[in-house]
Design an enzyme around this catalytic site. Structure first.
Site, PDB file in Angstrom:
ATOM      1  N   ASP A  30      -1.780  -0.980   7.478  1.00 17.22           N
ATOM      2  CA  ASP A  30      -0.831  -2.080   7.602  1.00 17.22           C
ATOM      3  C   ASP A  30       0.090  -1.795   8.777  1.00 17.22           C
ATOM      4  O   ASP A  30       0.642  -0.693   8.876  1.00 17.22           O
ATOM      5  CB  ASP A  30       0.000  -2.149   6.307  1.00 17.22           C
ATOM      6  CG  ASP A  30       0.197  -3.560   5.816  1.00 17.22           C
ATOM      7  OD1 ASP A  30       0.804  -4.355   6.549  1.00 17.22           O
ATOM      8  OD2 ASP A  30      -0.239  -3.856   4.692  1.00 17.22           O
ATOM      9  N   ASP A  57       1.295  -7.486   9.533  1.00 15.12           N
ATOM     10  CA  ASP A  57       2.215  -8.173   8.632  1.00 15.12           C
ATOM     11  C   ASP A  57       2.879  -9.364   9.341  1.00 15.12           C
ATOM     12  O   ASP A  57       3.306  -9.246  10.497  1.00 15.12           O
ATOM     13  CB  ASP A  57       3.294  -7.153   8.207  1.00 15.12           C
ATOM     14  CG  ASP A  57       4.109  -7.583   7.009  1.00 15.12           C
ATOM     15  OD1 ASP A  57       3.509  -7.806   5.945  1.00 15.12           O
ATOM     16  OD2 ASP A  57       5.349  -7.688   7.134  1.00 15.12           O
ATOM     17  N   GLU A  65      -1.770 -11.449   9.026  1.00 14.92           N
ATOM     18  CA  GLU A  65      -1.271 -12.145   7.837  1.00 14.92           C
ATOM     19  C   GLU A  65      -0.739 -13.498   8.292  1.00 14.92           C
ATOM     20  O   GLU A  65       0.355 -13.592   8.844  1.00 14.92           O
ATOM     21  CB  GLU A  65      -0.168 -11.354   7.127  1.00 14.92           C
ATOM     22  CG  GLU A  65       0.173 -11.982   5.785  1.00 14.92           C
ATOM     23  CD  GLU A  65       1.532 -11.597   5.222  1.00 14.92           C
ATOM     24  OE1 GLU A  65       1.754 -11.787   4.027  1.00 14.92           O
ATOM     25  OE2 GLU A  65       2.386 -11.112   5.986  1.00 14.92           O
ATOM     26  N   HIS A  81      -1.056  -8.444  -2.878  1.00 15.65           N
ATOM     27  CA  HIS A  81       0.124  -7.874  -3.527  1.00 15.65           C
ATOM     28  C   HIS A  81       1.314  -8.831  -3.529  1.00 15.65           C
ATOM     29  O   HIS A  81       2.391  -8.472  -3.998  1.00 15.65           O
ATOM     30  CB  HIS A  81       0.504  -6.571  -2.824  1.00 15.65           C
ATOM     31  CG  HIS A  81       0.897  -6.801  -1.393  1.00 15.65           C
ATOM     32  ND1 HIS A  81       0.000  -7.273  -0.453  1.00 15.65           N
ATOM     33  CD2 HIS A  81       2.075  -6.677  -0.753  1.00 15.65           C
ATOM     34  CE1 HIS A  81       0.621  -7.416   0.697  1.00 15.65           C
ATOM     35  NE2 HIS A  81       1.881  -7.058   0.546  1.00 15.65           N
ATOM     36  N   ASP A  82       1.133 -10.023  -2.969  1.00 12.48           N
ATOM     37  CA  ASP A  82       2.221 -11.012  -2.929  1.00 12.48           C
ATOM     38  C   ASP A  82       1.953 -12.242  -3.791  1.00 12.48           C
ATOM     39  O   ASP A  82       2.808 -13.128  -3.863  1.00 12.48           O
ATOM     40  CB  ASP A  82       2.431 -11.506  -1.486  1.00 12.48           C
ATOM     41  CG  ASP A  82       2.869 -10.402  -0.542  1.00 12.48           C
ATOM     42  OD1 ASP A  82       3.635  -9.519  -0.974  1.00 12.48           O
ATOM     43  OD2 ASP A  82       2.444 -10.435   0.632  1.00 12.48           O
TER      44      ASP A  82
END
Ligand code: GLC
Length: 536
Positions: free
Chosen positions: A99, A201, A268, A336-337
């Site tokens: 990430d 990200d 993302e 994870h969101d």
């Protein structure tokens, strides 16, 4: 199949390191824990892992607030542990994607400490500082994704700094070329160590409007929607200048790429299709290899996609139509969101969802634990640890803890994740929902996922073939995947009713894992059944 790069054929598995495997008994997962489970991942049949952040961090946003981009937080291990993870993963044929969090640092990153120390510090302009508005308030109306103003006042220097997320996550200023150069150096640091790529990200949020204009009200905002959605983010998201930054990042990946050793950039990108596909760039000026396509998770307004065959078909068709010829597709059902897919569609349809994700055209990203059907953990709102949830208590799904609970390996205390009480509670369903149990059950979801991954790996049609919607009765979504010497049909029954499908062929796998072999038209699809057929 020969012509495809490894990342085009790949299935990516997202590991959220905090919750995957603890080895040092502190209740938080770590890098040696990922190493311990590499055999499991290789046996499952995925090709690459994406690790959520493990860098030194105050953990205000559980690692998405980085205080040193070039090290490992002691919570997760050491750089030597990371190097071992890379070596061990590569030895098993698994690629490692990490990430990259370029939009913001932690407020305790040395860059920010310098930047906030005085208005004349050389790093002042590495972040976005603005004078107060005439009334002393924030410079404009921009809001934080997690609620509240996107600006925090710094009394010692008398200016506000920008943060799209927490006040502890100040935004870097990509209009300053030094910032981009520093971030490209961070990428080189990890590329030299041998990583196979980055998941970047909030890529579309890197650059903001040069004039800091107020954002307009969203006329479709209603009570019950997140406060952030009150505004239309036309000056803080997806600014044209962002593409130049993405191109520079891609160039760094190219510096380190060779045939068979391509380094990949995943972005993302929560965006409508027409704007999403621009993040592929052009053949002459490429950007991300894979701008994440989140459209099976939520629509352009952030509402969950209804689990309905026509809605899903329309999304797939719209995406296929929007992709440029050089854009390789990708799909994802959870991360994870966002809430767990099993909780969204229910256990019977989770198998249908698995078949969908692993047979659509393009790269699937699989979220840890979805292969055993992990559900949202029951976390009472007052126990939510996620800052996004704590700052928006009025939005029940804002808390992201439920989708981050520890991986359920077996039925021992704490599900084999840890020997002590984990940082988030283990879902109480772990005694019957765990890896070990599903490994021993030939018809488990886990074995369905393994079977689909094996079939996919061996099939030119599934890895690289074309997509076409096929006729199907109401309640069923069907499509073909075809390569020059193979034609496959996927038929997914989204209903709890039997359906009849007009098709003949060889069943390669049913989501029920109880039939294979020749079938003649009409094929009876049982409730909640998906089948993958080889057509004559
Ligand atoms: C991304 C991450 C999310 C994080 C946010 C701020 O959306 O996926 O977990 O909170 O960025 O870094």
């Amino acid at each position: 199949m020969q012509d495809l790069a490894w990342w085009q054929r790949a299935v990516v598995y997202q590991v959220y390191p905090r919750s995957f495997q603890d080895t040092n008994g502190d209740g938080v997962g770590d890098l040696p824990g990922v190493v311990r489970r590499l055999d499991y991942l290789a046996d499952l049949g995925v090709d690459a892992i994406w690790l959520s952040p493990f860098y030194p961090s105050p953990q205000e946003d559980f690692g998405y607030d980085v205080s040193d981009y070039c090290d490992v937080d002691p919570l997760f291990g050491t750089l030597a542990d990371f190097d071992r993870l890379l070596t061990e993963a590569h030895a098993r044929g698994l690629r490692v994607i990490i990430d990259l969090v370029p939009n913001h640092t932690s407020d305790r990153h040395p860059w920010f400490l310098e930047s906030r120390s005085s208005r004349t510090n050389p790093k002042r302009d590495w972040y976005v500082w603005r004078d107060p508005s005439p009334d002393g308030g924030p410079p404009n109306n921009w809001r934080s994704v997690f609620g509240g103003s996107a600006w925090t006042f710094d009394p010692s220097t008398g200016q506000y700094y920008l943060h799209h997320f927490l006040p502890q996550q100040p935004d870097l200023n990509y209009r300053n070329p030094e910032v981009l150069e520093a971030m490209l150096e961070v990428m080189r640091f990890w590329l030299r160590r041998g990583v196979d790529g980055f998941r970047v990200d909030v890529l579309p949020m890197l650059v903001e409007d040069a004039y800091f204009r107020d954002e307009p009200e969203n006329p479709r905002w209603r009570q019950g929607m997140p406060e952030y959605d009150r505004l239309l983010h036309i000056y803080t998201v997806d600014q044209p200048e962002t593409h130049a930054v993405a191109r520079r990042m891609r160039q760094v990946l190219e510096e380190f790429s060779a045939p068979g050793r391509e380094r990949v950039m995943i972005g993302e990108t929560y965006l409508p299709f027409d704007r999403l596909v621009r993040y592929y760039g052009t053949p002459e000026a490429p950007e991300a290899h894979l701008p994440f396509n989140f459209h099976l998770i939520e629509d352009d307004e952030g509402h969950p996609v209804p689990w309905d065959p026509d809605a899903v078909r329309r999304i797939v068709e719209a995406y296929e139509a929007a992709l440029p010829p050089w854009g390789w597709p990708n799909w994802v059902l959870g991360n994870h969101d966002r809430p767990r897919i099993a909780s969204r569609v229910g256990a019977p349809q989770t198998r249908v969802a698995a078949m969908l994700l692993l047979t659509l055209r393009g790269v699937p990203t699989w979220y840890y634990g979805d292969e055993i059907g992990m559900e949202n953990g029951p976390i009472p709102p007052e126990e939510c640890r996620d800052p996004a949830g704590r700052r928006q208590p009025e939005i029940p799904w804002a808390c992201r803890d439920p989708e981050r609970t520890p991986m359920q390996w077996d039925d021992s205390p704490y599900a084999g994740f840890s020997t002590v009480e984990p940082w988030l509670p283990v879902n109480p369903d772990y005694p019957h929902r765990n890896v070990r149990r599903q490994q021993g059950d030939p018809r488990s979801l886990l074995n369905l996922v393994r079977t689909l991954l094996r079939l996919r790996r061996d099939s030119a049609a599934l890895t690289g073939g074309g997509y076409a919607t096929a006729p199907a009765p109401n309640g069923v979504y069907a499509y073909t995947r075809s390569s020059p010497d193979e034609r496959l049909l996927v038929a997914l029954n989204f209903t709890a009713m039997p359906q009849l499908l007009e098709a003949s062929g060889d069943v390669l796998v049913s989501t029920h894992l109880d039939r294979t072999g020749a079938e003649r038209s009409p094929i009876a699809l049982r409730p909640d059944e998906g089948v993958l057929l080889r057509l004559p």
